[in-house]
Each structure stands twice: as structure tokens, then as C-alpha cells.
Design an enzyme around this catalytic site. Structure first.
Site, PDB file in Angstrom:
ATOM      1  N   GLY A  47       0.858  -1.204   0.000  1.00  0.00           N
ATOM      2  CA  GLY A  47       0.000   0.000   0.000  1.00  0.00           C
ATOM      3  C   GLY A  47       0.882   1.239   0.000  1.00  0.00           C
ATOM      4  O   GLY A  47       0.739   2.128   0.830  1.00  0.00           O
ATOM      5  N   SER A  49       1.616   3.667  -2.387  1.00  0.00           N
ATOM      6  CA  SER A  49       1.566   4.724  -3.406  1.00  0.00           C
ATOM      7  C   SER A  49       0.905   6.018  -2.965  1.00  0.00           C
ATOM      8  O   SER A  49       1.058   7.049  -3.649  1.00  0.00           O
ATOM      9  CB  SER A  49       0.844   4.187  -4.642  1.00  0.00           C
ATOM     10  OG  SER A  49      -0.401   3.631  -4.279  1.00  0.00           O
ATOM     11  N   THR A  50       0.130   5.997  -1.879  1.00  0.00           N
ATOM     12  CA  THR A  50      -0.529   7.225  -1.416  1.00  0.00           C
ATOM     13  C   THR A  50      -0.572   7.210   0.123  1.00  0.00           C
ATOM     14  O   THR A  50      -0.249   6.205   0.754  1.00  0.00           O
ATOM     15  CB  THR A  50      -1.995   7.321  -1.935  1.00  0.00           C
ATOM     16  OG1 THR A  50      -2.688   6.129  -1.574  1.00  0.00           O
ATOM     17  CG2 THR A  50      -2.068   7.507  -3.439  1.00  0.00           C
ATOM     18  N   GLY A  51      -0.994   8.312   0.701  1.00  0.00           N
ATOM     19  CA  GLY A  51      -1.292   8.390   2.130  1.00  0.00           C
ATOM     20  C   GLY A  51      -0.160   7.930   3.039  1.00  0.00           C
ATOM     21  O   GLY A  51       1.015   8.268   2.823  1.00  0.00           O
ATOM     22  N   PHE A  73      -2.059  -0.652  -5.975  1.00  0.00           N
ATOM     23  CA  PHE A  73      -3.086  -1.034  -6.944  1.00  0.00           C
ATOM     24  C   PHE A  73      -3.511   0.244  -7.643  1.00  0.00           C
ATOM     25  O   PHE A  73      -4.413   0.933  -7.182  1.00  0.00           O
ATOM     26  CB  PHE A  73      -4.250  -1.679  -6.207  1.00  0.00           C
ATOM     27  CG  PHE A  73      -5.042  -2.657  -7.024  1.00  0.00           C
ATOM     28  CD1 PHE A  73      -4.517  -3.243  -8.159  1.00  0.00           C
ATOM     29  CD2 PHE A  73      -6.327  -3.006  -6.642  1.00  0.00           C
ATOM     30  CE1 PHE A  73      -5.243  -4.158  -8.894  1.00  0.00           C
ATOM     31  CE2 PHE A  73      -7.067  -3.927  -7.375  1.00  0.00           C
ATOM     32  CZ  PHE A  73      -6.518  -4.500  -8.507  1.00  0.00           C
ATOM     33  N   ASP A 110      -2.891  -6.720  -7.224  1.00  0.00           N
ATOM     34  CA  ASP A 110      -3.733  -6.936  -6.059  1.00  0.00           C
ATOM     35  C   ASP A 110      -2.940  -7.607  -4.928  1.00  0.00           C
ATOM     36  O   ASP A 110      -2.628  -8.797  -4.998  1.00  0.00           O
ATOM     37  CB  ASP A 110      -4.925  -7.809  -6.472  1.00  0.00           C
ATOM     38  CG  ASP A 110      -5.889  -8.028  -5.325  1.00  0.00           C
ATOM     39  OD1 ASP A 110      -5.665  -7.447  -4.243  1.00  0.00           O
ATOM     40  OD2 ASP A 110      -6.864  -8.776  -5.518  1.00  0.00           O
ATOM     41  N   ALA A 111      -2.656  -6.832  -3.896  1.00  0.00           N
ATOM     42  CA  ALA A 111      -1.832  -7.334  -2.783  1.00  0.00           C
ATOM     43  C   ALA A 111      -2.478  -8.519  -2.069  1.00  0.00           C
ATOM     44  O   ALA A 111      -1.797  -9.281  -1.385  1.00  0.00           O
ATOM     45  CB  ALA A 111      -1.577  -6.208  -1.777  1.00  0.00           C
ATOM     46  N   TYR A 232     -16.807   4.969  13.463  1.00  0.00           N
ATOM     47  CA  TYR A 232     -15.475   4.400  13.256  1.00  0.00           C
ATOM     48  C   TYR A 232     -15.174   3.266  14.257  1.00  0.00           C
ATOM     49  O   TYR A 232     -15.364   2.088  13.953  1.00  0.00           O
ATOM     50  CB  TYR A 232     -14.376   5.490  13.291  1.00  0.00           C
ATOM     51  CG  TYR A 232     -13.141   4.994  12.580  1.00  0.00           C
ATOM     52  CD1 TYR A 232     -12.861   5.355  11.264  1.00  0.00           C
ATOM     53  CD2 TYR A 232     -12.286   4.068  13.192  1.00  0.00           C
ATOM     54  CE1 TYR A 232     -11.776   4.824  10.593  1.00  0.00           C
ATOM     55  CE2 TYR A 232     -11.205   3.534  12.527  1.00  0.00           C
ATOM     56  CZ  TYR A 232     -10.940   3.918  11.235  1.00  0.00           C
ATOM     57  OH  TYR A 232      -9.868   3.378  10.576  1.00  0.00           O
ATOM     58  N   THR A 270      -6.949  11.617   3.398  1.00  0.00           N
ATOM     59  CA  THR A 270      -6.366  10.718   2.400  1.00  0.00           C
ATOM     60  C   THR A 270      -7.532  10.230   1.547  1.00  0.00           C
ATOM     61  O   THR A 270      -8.686  10.505   1.866  1.00  0.00           O
ATOM     62  CB  THR A 270      -5.681   9.477   3.028  1.00  0.00           C
ATOM     63  OG1 THR A 270      -6.679   8.692   3.675  1.00  0.00           O
ATOM     64  CG2 THR A 270      -4.585   9.841   4.008  1.00  0.00           C
TER      65      THR A 270
HETATM   66  P1  NAI Z   1      -4.805   5.492   0.969  1.00  0.00           P
HETATM   67  O1  NAI Z   1      -6.095   5.308   0.246  1.00  0.00           O
HETATM   68  O2  NAI Z   1      -4.091   6.775   0.799  1.00  0.00           O
HETATM   69  O3  NAI Z   1      -3.764   4.317   0.560  1.00  0.00           O
HETATM   70  C1  NAI Z   1      -4.136   3.022   0.293  1.00  0.00           C
HETATM   71  C2  NAI Z   1      -3.012   2.266  -0.392  1.00  0.00           C
HETATM   72  O4  NAI Z   1      -3.419   0.907  -0.578  1.00  0.00           O
HETATM   73  C3  NAI Z   1      -2.633   2.775  -1.786  1.00  0.00           C
HETATM   74  O5  NAI Z   1      -1.244   2.664  -1.958  1.00  0.00           O
HETATM   75  C4  NAI Z   1      -3.336   1.796  -2.727  1.00  0.00           C
HETATM   76  O6  NAI Z   1      -2.733   1.661  -4.005  1.00  0.00           O
HETATM   77  C5  NAI Z   1      -3.184   0.521  -1.933  1.00  0.00           C
HETATM   78  N1  NAI Z   1      -4.155  -0.510  -2.276  1.00  0.00           N
HETATM   79  C6  NAI Z   1      -5.500  -0.488  -2.152  1.00  0.00           C
HETATM   80  N2  NAI Z   1      -6.024  -1.676  -2.536  1.00  0.00           N
HETATM   81  C7  NAI Z   1      -4.980  -2.469  -2.904  1.00  0.00           C
HETATM   82  C8  NAI Z   1      -4.855  -3.801  -3.372  1.00  0.00           C
HETATM   83  N3  NAI Z   1      -5.911  -4.589  -3.539  1.00  0.00           N
HETATM   84  N4  NAI Z   1      -3.620  -4.247  -3.662  1.00  0.00           N
HETATM   85  C9  NAI Z   1      -2.511  -3.470  -3.511  1.00  0.00           C
HETATM   86  N5  NAI Z   1      -2.564  -2.214  -3.037  1.00  0.00           N
HETATM   87  C10 NAI Z   1      -3.783  -1.721  -2.744  1.00  0.00           C
HETATM   88  O7  NAI Z   1      -5.125   5.179   2.484  1.00  0.00           O
HETATM   89  P2  NAI Z   1      -4.506   5.637   3.885  1.00  0.00           P
HETATM   90  O8  NAI Z   1      -5.440   6.572   4.523  1.00  0.00           O
HETATM   91  O9  NAI Z   1      -3.073   5.966   3.776  1.00  0.00           O
HETATM   92  O10 NAI Z   1      -4.686   4.267   4.695  1.00  0.00           O
HETATM   93  C11 NAI Z   1      -3.650   3.346   4.947  1.00  0.00           C
HETATM   94  C12 NAI Z   1      -3.903   2.682   6.288  1.00  0.00           C
HETATM   95  O11 NAI Z   1      -3.837   3.684   7.316  1.00  0.00           O
HETATM   96  C13 NAI Z   1      -5.300   2.045   6.397  1.00  0.00           C
HETATM   97  O12 NAI Z   1      -5.213   0.848   7.117  1.00  0.00           O
HETATM   98  C14 NAI Z   1      -6.087   3.089   7.189  1.00  0.00           C
HETATM   99  O13 NAI Z   1      -7.175   2.540   7.895  1.00  0.00           O
HETATM  100  C15 NAI Z   1      -4.995   3.588   8.133  1.00  0.00           C
HETATM  101  N6  NAI Z   1      -5.250   4.882   8.783  1.00  0.00           N
HETATM  102  C16 NAI Z   1      -5.659   5.977   8.055  1.00  0.00           C
HETATM  103  C17 NAI Z   1      -5.952   7.165   8.707  1.00  0.00           C
HETATM  104  C18 NAI Z   1      -6.419   8.379   7.962  1.00  0.00           C
HETATM  105  O14 NAI Z   1      -6.930   9.303   8.588  1.00  0.00           O
HETATM  106  N7  NAI Z   1      -6.259   8.437   6.674  1.00  0.00           N
HETATM  107  C19 NAI Z   1      -5.808   7.291  10.162  1.00  0.00           C
HETATM  108  C20 NAI Z   1      -5.265   6.128  10.806  1.00  0.00           C
HETATM  109  C21 NAI Z   1      -5.036   4.958  10.132  1.00  0.00           C
END
Ligand code: NAI
Length: 391
Positions: A47, A49-51, A73, A110-111, A232, A270
Site C-alpha cells: 500500500g 503509493s498514497t497516504g 493497486f 492486487d496485494a 469508526y 487521504t
Molecule cells: P490510501 O487510500 O491513501 O492508501 C491506500 C493504499 O493501498 C494505496 O497505496 C493503494 O494503491 C493501496 N491498495 C488499495 N487496494 C490495494 C490492493 N488490492 N492491492 C494493492 N494495493 C492496494 O489510504 P490511507 O489513509 O493511507 O490508509 C492506509 C492505512 O492507514 C489504512 O489501514 C487506514 O485505515 C490507516 N489509517 C488511516 C488514517 C487516515 O486518517 N487516513 C488514520 C489512521 C489509520
């Protein structure tokens, strides 16, 4: 072509390659400015590529000089359609990593699948030998496993929940009701966002001999304030996060030679969090208060602090449940008391004054590579950007 943002509520369907590159460049500059940090040398980010995943990868590479393999992905450009932001981010990441002599390879797929896990093992075995840190940062809408496709849902558990929310199409305060999930929806969310796939990854890596002795693995979670508990922490996603935590405990008990930990991070804009009802309004108030109090952090600041002060420490500073708490500043009483005060008085009329809704949208557009001062958006750009390691 000239690329403009096309926003549909909580998603932007276009992304700007030069803006995404600028976004990555700025994150790298922040980490470099904090100085080098001894740490992991070979890192797998699932995961990436973003966030939070991208910020973790940048911190590992440019803070600890680690070689990184990133899994994502994302969609490349096709015809007049731009690629996704994560695609451009990864192209930029690889470019900057290579300039600094850092190994960086990526897998787009797909991871959750066995094929991608095998591909990752082959690359690690061939190029790195073993990895010493695995970051699990997936936020996915669905997962196929054993011939069944499970979906993740953002609903309550038990009873409905009604609260103020923001209509992101009009910036108006509305009342939003969220219905309770069915048992099947709860189960689906746990399958997608719980710890099962995280454990699968660690087990297959270990079995293949590509996980270093005493490696660490971290996955990300969220708790937040009582205000958002129904949607949540006590909702479907919270059930999945409980499962993630239980998985960390299980791995620590059952697997030798690896330490698993959950880091509870701060709420940030994000692609994943924008889609959660009620949360964007909370974020816009939180941003204002944390910025005023001088404790606001974005993804890269959170991840840099995670690596510098918590994840790599021995012993790791953790709470009673064994979790790293990166949400310590968000949940500070001084912050939350103010959030609740503002929440109670919030209306469409005073939105701009009492919240940082502009800051919310600023971060939102930047995620897709827009609103960077350094980028001239009137210029034609080539949207068909290649990711070197995927060639
Ligand atoms: P995001 O949407 O920015 O990043 C998701 C990542 O997962 C991307 O790199 C995407 O390409 C990848 N991805 C999605 N489906 C995939 C698949 N099937 N195969 C391979 N890669 C895949 O999300 P974010 O917010 O960075 O979330 C990451 C983690 O952090 C999550 O577990 C989220 O619950 C957690 N988190 C997020 C918070 C927030 O406020 N954004 C706060 C605390 C935890």
C-alpha cells in the site's frame, strides 16, 4: 494535455503528474531536512503509493537510506484519461530514489492475491535477499479470497447513527444518518480491512526465507474521539481494526523471529478517509485547532515521527494494549475539548470561520497533484508517465 481537477464529492477522477511529483519531492525534502536515521535497510511497503504507505516508504528510503519494494493497486494513463495519483507518486518516488542511489522497485497488482505475494518474494529473493521491515498500509474496498469477493463497508454496528456532516459537493452542513451493517457486511469489512491478509503476508514471507531474523512489521489503525466512535471505532471499520490488533498479538505469540505492532495514527485527509461519513467535518475542525495549537502533522510528519521516536526504539513505547500511539497529539484533551466546543456550534454560515475547511480542501487537491504553487497548470503535460521498475 492540460489537466484539471474533476472532483466528484470525495474523489478526484484526474491527477496531475507534475503536481504529484512536487508532492513527493516536498515529502522527501521534509524527511531529508530531519537528518539521517539508523533503521531498517530493506523494506517492503504494502500500500505504498498514497497516504500513510507512501509517507512510510519515503521515510524509510530518504530517512534510513533503505532499499524499498512498494506494492500498490493503481491505474496508468490511457488515452485522455490520466493515471491515478498513486501511479504518478510512484513514478516520482522511483525517480528521486534512483537519483540518490537508492534501490526502489514497485509491483502494481492486487496485494491480496497469491500471485502478487509470489512476485514480491521473487523480487526480494533476487535483489534484496531478505527484508527487515514490512509496512502494511492497505485501504481497499474489496478483497477476493477463496473464490469469494468480500466488500468493506463504512456503517455502524447495532443501531443507526445521526450526526452533523459536511456535504462535500456544496460545503454545507447537513445531518447524516448511517444505518447499521448486516452481519455479512461486518464480516466483509473484517475480511478486507482486518488482519487476515497481513498475517498471510508475514507467514508466506517467513516461509520463503525472505523475512530477516528479528524483522518488524507494522500495520496502521485509527481510534479517534468519542464523537466518531459510532461510525469508526464501534462501527464496521472498528471491528476490522480490532481484528488487526488481535492479529498482531497472535503473530507475536505464534511466529518466532518477527515483531508485529499496530500503530494508531492521526486522522488525516487521504483518499481512504475522505470517503468516511462525518469524518471530513471532524477533520476540518481538527486541522484548525491543531494548527492553532502548533501540533498539526500531515502524513509525512506523522510517519517521520513514527520512525524517529517510536517504531525503531527498543523497547518500543506502546500503550497497555501494545499499540504505538501516533494519535497522542490528536487525542490530547486540549485539542478534543476545543473540537467538541466547535462541533456543537458549527453551521453552514460559520463553517469557514470556525473550521479549517479551506485546509481540508487544500490537502484534498494536493493529494491529486493540484494547487502546488511551483506547478504551472496552464502548461501541457504528458500524462503517460512510466514507472521505471514496471517496464
Ligand atoms: P490510501 O487510500 O491513501 O492508501 C491506500 C493504499 O493501498 C494505496 O497505496 C493503494 O494503491 C493501496 N491498495 C488499495 N487496494 C490495494 C490492493 N488490492 N492491492 C494493492 N494495493 C492496494 O489510504 P490511507 O489513509 O493511507 O490508509 C492506509 C492505512 O492507514 C489504512 O489501514 C487506514 O485505515 C490507516 N489509517 C488511516 C488514517 C487516515 O486518517 N487516513 C488514520 C489512521 C489509520
Amino acid at each position: 494535455m492540460i489537466v484539471e481537477p474533476k472532483v466528484r464529492e470525495y474523489i478526484c477522477t484526474t491527477a496531475h503528474p507534475a503536481g504529484c511529483e512536487e508532492n513527493v519531492r516536498e515529502q522527501i525534502a521534509y524527511v531529508k531536512a530531519q537528518g539521517p536515521k539508523a533503521g531498517p535497510k530493506k523494506v517492503l511497503v504494502i500500500g505504498a503509493s498514497t497516504g500513510y504507505g507512501l509517507a512510510s516508504r519515503i521515510t524509510a528510503a530518504f530517512g534510513c537510506q533503505a532499499a524499498t519494494l512498494g506494492i500498490m493497486f493503481e491505474r496508468p494513463a490511457s488515452g485522455k484519461r490520466t493515471a491515478t495519483a498513486g501511479w504518478y507518486n510512484t513514478a516520482a518516488f522511483e525517480k528521486f530514489a534512483t537519483q540518490d542511489g537508492l534501490y526502489a522497485k514497485s509491483i502494481n497488482g492486487d496485494a491480496f492475491s497469491a500471485e502478487v505475494k509470489k512476485q514480491a518474494i521473487d523480487i526480494i529473493r533476487r535483489d534484496l535477499g531478505q527484508v527487515d521491515l514490512v509496512v502494511y498500509s492497505l485501504a481497499a474496498p474489496r478483497r477476493s479470497a477463496d473464490g469469494v469477493t468480500y466488500s468493506s463497508t463504512l456503517k455502524t454496528v447495532g443501531s443507526p447513527f445521526t450526526e452533523k456532516s459536511i456535504d462535500l459537493r456544496t460545503n454545507e452542513i447537513v445531518t447524516k444518518s448511517v444505518e447499521p451493517a448486516t452481519d455479512k457486511e461486518i464480516e466483509g469489512t473484517i475480511k478486507v480491512m482486518g488482519g487476515e491478509d497481513w498475517e498471510d503476508w508475514i507467514k508466506v514471507l517467513q516461509k520463503a526465507g525472505v523475512l530477516a531474523e528479528n524483522a518488524k512489521t507494522v500495520a496502521y489503525s485509527y481510534i479517534g474521539p468519542e464523537l466518531t466512535y459510532p461510525i469508526y471505532t464501534h462501527g464496521t471499520i472498528g471491528q476490522a481494526k480490532n481484528h488487526l490488533q488481535k492479529t498482531a498479538e497472535k503473530m507475536n505469540q505464534e511466529l518466532n523471529g518477527v515483531t508485529a505492532v499496530v500503530s494508531v495514527n492521526k486522522a488525516l485527509v487521504t483518499q481512504a478517509s475522505s470517503a468516511i461519513p462525518i469524518v471530513p467535518l471532524y477533520l476540518s475542525i481538527l486541522y484548525k485547532i491543531m494548527k492553532e495549537q502548533g501540533s498539526h502533522e500531515d502524513c509525512i510528519r506523522q510517519m517521520d515521527r513514527l520512525f524517529r521516536t517510536k517504531l525503531l526504539e527498543n523497547p518500543m513505547p506502546v500503550d497497555q494494549e501494545g499499540r504505538i500511539r501516533m494519535d497522542d497529539w490528536e487525542l490530547d484533551e486540549k485539542v478534543q475539548a476545543e473540537v467538541m466546543k466547535v462541533w456543537a456550534m458549527m453551521s453552514t454560515e460559520n463553517l469557514k470561520e470556525v473550521s479549517d475547511i479551506d485546509g481540508y480542501w487544500e490537502d484534498f487537491y494536493k493529494m491529486f497533484g493540484f494547487r502546488f504553487e511551483q506547478v504551472d497548470y496552464s502548461q501541457d503535460v504528458d500524462v503517460d508517465v512510466r514507472i521505471p521498475s514496471l517496464e
